[in-house]
Design an enzyme around this catalytic site. Structure first.
Site, short mmCIF file in Angstrom:
data_model
loop_
_atom_site.label_atom_id
_atom_site.label_comp_id
_atom_site.label_asym_id
_atom_site.label_seq_id
_atom_site.Cartn_x
_atom_site.Cartn_y
_atom_site.Cartn_z
N MET A 1 8.97 7.19 -1.21
CA MET A 1 9.44 6.54 -2.43
C MET A 1 9.41 7.53 -3.60
SD MET A 1 8.41 2.58 -2.20
CE MET A 1 6.74 2.69 -2.81
N GLY B 1 0.38 15.13 -0.18
CA GLY B 1 0.39 14.28 1.02
C GLY B 1 1.79 14.24 1.62
N HIS B 2 2.79 14.05 0.77
CA HIS B 2 4.18 14.05 1.25
C HIS B 2 4.54 15.43 1.83
CE1 HIS B 2 4.51 10.86 -2.04
NE2 HIS B 2 4.91 10.20 -0.98
N GLN C 1 10.12 -4.25 -0.84
CA GLN C 1 8.71 -4.23 -0.43
C GLN C 1 7.76 -4.51 -1.57
OE1 GLN C 1 9.02 -0.05 1.03
NE2 GLN C 1 6.98 0.19 0.18
N LYS D 1 -2.48 7.33 5.95
CA LYS D 1 -3.05 6.70 4.75
C LYS D 1 -2.58 5.25 4.66
CE LYS D 1 -3.09 6.08 0.14
NZ LYS D 1 -1.97 5.49 -0.57
N ASP D 2 -1.32 5.02 5.00
CA ASP D 2 -0.79 3.65 5.03
C ASP D 2 -0.83 3.19 6.49
OD1 ASP D 2 0.43 3.27 2.14
OD2 ASP D 2 0.84 5.31 2.77
N VAL E 1 -4.07 13.24 3.29
CA VAL E 1 -4.40 14.39 2.44
C VAL E 1 -5.15 13.87 1.21
CG1 VAL E 1 -3.46 16.29 1.06
CG2 VAL E 1 -2.41 15.69 3.25
N SER F 1 -1.98 9.69 -3.77
CA SER F 1 -1.05 8.57 -3.83
C SER F 1 -0.25 8.69 -5.11
CB SER F 1 -1.84 7.26 -3.83
OG SER F 1 -1.00 6.20 -4.26
N ARG G 1 0.51 6.34 -6.84
CA ARG G 1 -0.08 5.36 -7.76
C ARG G 1 -1.32 5.92 -8.47
NH1 ARG G 1 1.91 1.25 -3.87
NH2 ARG G 1 3.37 -0.06 -5.02
P1 AMP Z 1 5.21 6.63 -0.28
O1 AMP Z 1 6.08 7.56 -1.04
O2 AMP Z 1 3.91 6.33 -0.97
O3 AMP Z 1 5.93 5.44 0.24
O4 AMP Z 1 4.76 7.45 1.01
C1 AMP Z 1 5.69 8.06 1.85
C2 AMP Z 1 4.98 8.56 3.09
O5 AMP Z 1 3.96 9.48 2.71
C3 AMP Z 1 4.28 7.43 3.86
O6 AMP Z 1 4.43 7.66 5.25
C4 AMP Z 1 2.84 7.59 3.43
O7 AMP Z 1 1.91 7.11 4.40
C5 AMP Z 1 2.73 9.09 3.29
N1 AMP Z 1 1.61 9.44 2.41
C6 AMP Z 1 1.35 8.94 1.18
N2 AMP Z 1 0.20 9.45 0.70
C7 AMP Z 1 -0.29 10.28 1.66
C8 AMP Z 1 -1.46 11.11 1.77
N3 AMP Z 1 -2.36 11.17 0.80
N4 AMP Z 1 -1.62 11.82 2.90
C9 AMP Z 1 -0.70 11.76 3.91
N5 AMP Z 1 0.42 11.01 3.86
C10 AMP Z 1 0.62 10.28 2.75
#
Ligand code: AMP
Length: 283
Positions: A32, A38-39, A63, A151-152, A178, A187, A189
């Site tokens: 997103m 992490g990404h 969502q 993480k999710d 991460v 995150s 957030r």
């Molecule tokens: P999001 O942009 O938050 O929807 O996350 C996109 C992808 O990145 C999802 O598969 C998340 O699980 C992953 N993700 C988010 N935060 C982390 C993190 N700290 N470590 C590893 N993967 C992450």
């Protein structure tokens, strides 16, 4: 290959078709946006798994529930493009809301059991939105492999189940969480947290560490571990627990006795920010 930004769905499909016909493999990292390390770790994992690396950036309205942070979710495309550039991403796919959910849209993917646990009980339509958008991205990008973060954890479980149930034939890879040096799971957030709230945000990781210690020292009673974790979280100002759960890593059903690897998952509100984290407890 120079990084290319594609917003048009048909253009994305045509690109993937072409690459598949040339025998190339496609790896997808759905996000997103508001990208962080992490990404990036997902992108480097994906880089090893496919010839073409596609990152999607789409803040998925389906969502978010009423009163959640869809409108205020952080966005920064310029910085996102600089990160995807550094990670050697080939295609950044950024479809618009209206393109993915046009007038008259009415088809959703919903799972029967997994969303009845953990975050799903607090965010009733969340996983329906996640499964739907990921199914759509899979149909558009047609990846061979897709990477999601542990993480999710519940999201990863939902996607794995959906891929098996609907015969997507896509390999799903889960990548480790991460963390910032102080342990806070990265995150998008976290951007909402004020400097004053940051110590309270750390209570999630600290409570997981505390739980791991208890289990290592021989405690097997899940209720006792949950109680200790909750107490630690509540000792910080401005925290409100949505749930602290110890459950089966596959079914997400509650576990009473930690006699096998079990998932400890938690969601805590710190001020107005809802944070989640998890860890596998190993007896
Ligand atoms: P999001 O942009 O938050 O929807 O996350 C996109 C992808 O990145 C999802 O598969 C998340 O699980 C992953 N993700 C988010 N935060 C982390 C993190 N700290 N470590 C590893 N993967 C992450």
């Amino acid at each position: 290959m120079k990084i290319e930004i594609i917003s048009d769905i048909e253009e994305m499909q045509a690109f993937s078709d072409g690459r598949r016909r040339q025998g190339q493999t496609i790896a997808l990292v759905p996000t997103m946006g508001f990208l962080h390390a992490g990404h990036s770790s997902l992108m480097s994992r994906a880089r090893q798994s496919g010839d073409i690396l596609v990152v999607s950036i789409f803040v998925n309205p389906a969502q978010f529930g009423p009163g959640e942070d869809f409108a205020t979710y952080p966005r920064n495309m310029k910085n996102d493009l600089s990160i995807t550039g550094e990670e050697g991403v080939d295609i950044v796919f950024t479809p618009g809301d209206k393109a993915l959910y046009p007038e008259g849209y009415e088809t959703y993917v919903s799972l029967t059991n997994l969303p009845e646990h953990l975050c799903g009980t607090f965010r009733p339509a969340h996983f329906r939105g996640v499964a739907t958008v990921v199914a759509k991205l899979f149909n558009i990008v047609t990846p061979h492999v897709a990477i999601f973060g542990q993480k999710d954890y519940q999201q990863l479980a939902v996607i794995r189940r959906m891929v098996r149930d609907l015969n997507f034939g896509i390999q799903i890879i889960g990548a480790p969480t991460v963390r910032d040096p102080d342990g806070l799971a990265m995150s998008s957030r976290n951007n909402y947290l004020t400097a004053r709230e940051r110590p309270a945000a750390l209570s999630l990781y600290r409570s997981l560490m505390k739980a791991a210690q208890l289990v290592q020292s021989g405690v097997r009673d899940a209720a006792r571990v949950i109680h200790a974790a909750a107490e630690l979280i509540q000792s910080y100002a401005d925290t409100k627990i949505d749930y602290v759960s110890i459950c089966d890593p596959d079914t997400l059903d509650d576990v009473k006795t930690i006699d096998r690897p079990s998932l400890m998952a938690l969601a805590v509100r710190v001020g107005k920010t809802r944070l989640i984290d998890n860890m596998i407890l190993k007896p």
